[in-house]
Design a protein around this motif. Structure first.
Motif, short mmCIF file in Angstrom:
data_model
loop_
_atom_site.label_atom_id
_atom_site.label_comp_id
_atom_site.label_asym_id
_atom_site.label_seq_id
_atom_site.Cartn_x
_atom_site.Cartn_y
_atom_site.Cartn_z
N ARG A 291 37.28 47.12 41.31
CA ARG A 291 38.19 46.69 40.48
C ARG A 291 39.66 46.90 41.10
NH1 ARG A 291 35.30 45.79 35.88
NH2 ARG A 291 33.25 46.76 35.69
N SER A 292 40.39 45.72 40.67
CA SER A 292 41.94 45.71 40.98
C SER A 292 42.66 45.75 39.79
CB SER A 292 42.09 44.41 42.02
OG SER A 292 41.30 44.54 43.04
N ILE A 293 43.97 46.06 39.82
CA ILE A 293 44.81 45.67 38.75
C ILE A 293 45.02 44.46 38.20
CG2 ILE A 293 47.27 46.05 37.87
CD1 ILE A 293 47.37 48.75 39.86
N ALA A 294 44.83 43.98 36.99
CA ALA A 294 44.80 42.58 36.39
C ALA A 294 45.71 42.37 35.24
CB ALA A 294 43.65 42.08 36.34
N THR A 295 46.02 41.40 34.64
CA THR A 295 46.74 41.16 33.51
C THR A 295 45.85 41.20 32.22
OG1 THR A 295 46.23 38.72 33.65
CG2 THR A 295 48.48 39.62 34.68
N LYS A 296 46.21 41.56 31.25
CA LYS A 296 45.75 41.95 29.93
C LYS A 296 46.20 40.29 29.16
CE LYS A 296 45.15 46.64 28.91
NZ LYS A 296 45.82 47.77 27.74
N ARG A 297 47.32 39.73 29.39
CA ARG A 297 47.77 38.64 28.81
C ARG A 297 48.48 37.66 29.80
NH1 ARG A 297 53.07 39.04 28.43
NH2 ARG A 297 54.23 41.15 28.71
N LEU A 298 48.86 36.63 29.29
CA LEU A 298 49.57 35.55 30.03
C LEU A 298 50.93 36.18 30.42
CD1 LEU A 298 50.38 32.81 31.07
CD2 LEU A 298 51.00 32.16 28.79
N ILE A 319 45.58 45.41 44.15
CA ILE A 319 45.76 46.90 44.17
C ILE A 319 45.10 47.63 43.29
CG2 ILE A 319 48.18 48.03 43.42
CD1 ILE A 319 49.77 45.51 43.97
N LYS A 320 45.02 49.04 43.54
CA LYS A 320 44.13 49.81 43.07
C LYS A 320 45.12 50.54 41.77
CE LYS A 320 41.07 48.54 45.58
NZ LYS A 320 40.46 47.32 45.33
N TRP A 321 44.47 51.25 40.87
CA TRP A 321 45.19 52.04 39.96
C TRP A 321 45.95 52.96 40.32
CZ3 TRP A 321 46.12 50.28 35.23
CH2 TRP A 321 46.84 50.90 34.20
N ALA A 322 45.42 53.68 41.23
CA ALA A 322 45.98 54.79 42.05
C ALA A 322 47.41 54.46 42.73
CB ALA A 322 45.07 55.72 42.95
N ARG A 324 49.37 51.88 41.20
CA ARG A 324 50.11 51.10 40.45
C ARG A 324 51.53 51.00 40.42
NH1 ARG A 324 47.86 55.32 38.07
NH2 ARG A 324 49.06 56.49 36.38
N GLU A 325 52.18 52.07 41.11
CA GLU A 325 53.54 52.35 41.14
C GLU A 325 54.18 51.07 42.06
OE1 GLU A 325 55.55 54.08 39.45
OE2 GLU A 325 53.93 55.16 38.39
N GLU A 326 53.36 50.57 42.75
CA GLU A 326 53.70 49.39 43.56
C GLU A 326 54.15 48.12 42.61
OE1 GLU A 326 50.98 48.36 46.85
OE2 GLU A 326 50.94 50.66 47.53
N LEU A 327 53.59 48.10 41.37
CA LEU A 327 53.95 46.92 40.68
C LEU A 327 54.66 47.35 39.45
CD1 LEU A 327 50.13 45.42 40.28
CD2 LEU A 327 51.87 44.73 42.02
#
Length: 348
Positions: A291-298, A319-322, A324-327
């Motif tokens: 799994r990768s970081i994704a949007t919950k909404r538009l 990008i992995k949850w660990a 996430r600071e990159e986003l």
């Protein structure tokens, strides 16, 4: 990385029923190609076959040899006559040895008495085997060790003292010794197998190769022995488990031989190294399923990414949850629909 190859011995013993031709058929079985169709693997068959040579003048007491032998497995009226029928002479052993070597397989010989060393005038086996009953037969061990031929001993009737006494005798002549954990019960009850003895032997006899001689029913126990570090496996084999003979029913037939050798060779490949890592062959599944970081909404261009806007979805190439600071706290440079992976190229 593949682990070291296990040395698999097909124990013919007396399953040849006194026939050279039958012994050769069992060797053919041991040499039969082994395949694993799913991965298209051509696997190595058994490494060796083993015969047993007895000197009937040095076998049992006279009264025991002359005792009536009333058994459905008997080949003679007395035990002595029964044994004579099953015994192959030196020349026959030599013929079988030559057949095995021509097939590209090693030959192991159990010599049950000093008188059996006459066999060595004809050929030199790859290994001499000491049966469990003879581990305390120190004069025999000395005679075998004097030949300097590598020796394999079974411990089916031995404790530590008996094994140590045997090693002391053999070590006077050479150190090319292998020790097989064994239980002299035919067939061996599961409660008596005690495979942890393999660990004991490996920890306490580090100078020698350690293996397992199996008398259980089926193939699960020798496989477990390999997983515990056994470097040699010995198992009785025959072309037909329904044939007359005391060891036939407890041996592996053709299908059992194929399954055991196949599974040992597959297990060799499975053990690997003592580490944790991402194998290159996993990359496809990793990218597809992780799994990768994704949007919950538009999310619109110019929005700042907050943790509450994020979830984890496949594929796994983002990008992995660990990380996430990159986003977090960064501004989007494009619109991203709901339930889509946010890649690094989507942020300023």
């Amino acid at each position: 990385m593949m682990s070291k190859e296990v040395y698999v011995i097909g124990e013919i013993g007396q399953n040849h029923n006194g026939s050279v031709d039958l012994a050769k058929l069992i060797i053919d079985l041991a040499c039969r190609p082994v395949e694993e169709d799913l991965f298209n693997l051509q696997l190595k068959p058994m490494n060796a076959v083993k015969l047993t040579k007895r000197d009937l003048k040095q076998e049992l007491s006279k009264s025991q040899m002359n005792a009536a032998y009333n058994s459905p497995y008997s080949f003679g009226a007395t035990y002595g006559v029964h044994r004579e029928v099953l015994e192959l002479n030196d020349e026959e052993h030599f013929e079988i040895y030559k057949y095995a070597k021509a097939k590209g397989i090693d030959f192991v010989e159990t010599l049950c008495a000093v008188g059996c060393l006459s066999l060595l005038r004809y050929f030199e086996p790859d290994y001499l085997k000491v049966a469990s009953r003879d581990l305390t037969n120190l004069p025999l061990l000395e005679a075998l060790a004097e030949t300097k031929i590598p020796i394999i001993v079974s411990t089916g009737m031995a404790g530590k003292k008996e094994l140590d006494d045997a090693i002391t005798v053999i070590a006077k002549y050479h150190s090319n010794l292998s020790i097989l954990h064994c239980v002299s019960q035919y067939p061996t009850h599961p409660k008596n197998v005690n495979l942890n003895t393999i660990k004991f032997l490996k920890n306490n006899y580090k100078d020698y190769r350690v293996g397992y001689s199996d008398h259980t029913i089926g193939i699960s126990t020798p496989l477990a022995a390999v997983a515990m570090g056994a470097e040699i496996i010995e198992k009785h084999i025959t072309i037909d488990r329904r044939m007359k003979g005391t060891d036939q029913a407890g041996s592996l037939g053709p299908d059992g031989v194929n399954r055991m050798v196949r599974d040992i060779r597959m297990l060799e490949r499975s053990l690997g190294i003592e580490d944790i890592f991402i194998d290159s062959d996993v990359s496809g599944a990793k990218n597809k399923l992780e799994r990768s970081i994704a949007t919950k909404r538009l999310m619109k261009k110019g929005e700042v990414i907050k943790e509450e806007d994020l979830q984890m979805l496949s594929p796994g190439d983002g990008i992995k949850w660990a990380d996430r600071e990159e986003l977090l706290g960064r501004e989007l440079n494009c619109d991203i629909p709901a339930d889509e992976v946010i890649y690094k190229t989507f942020v300023l």
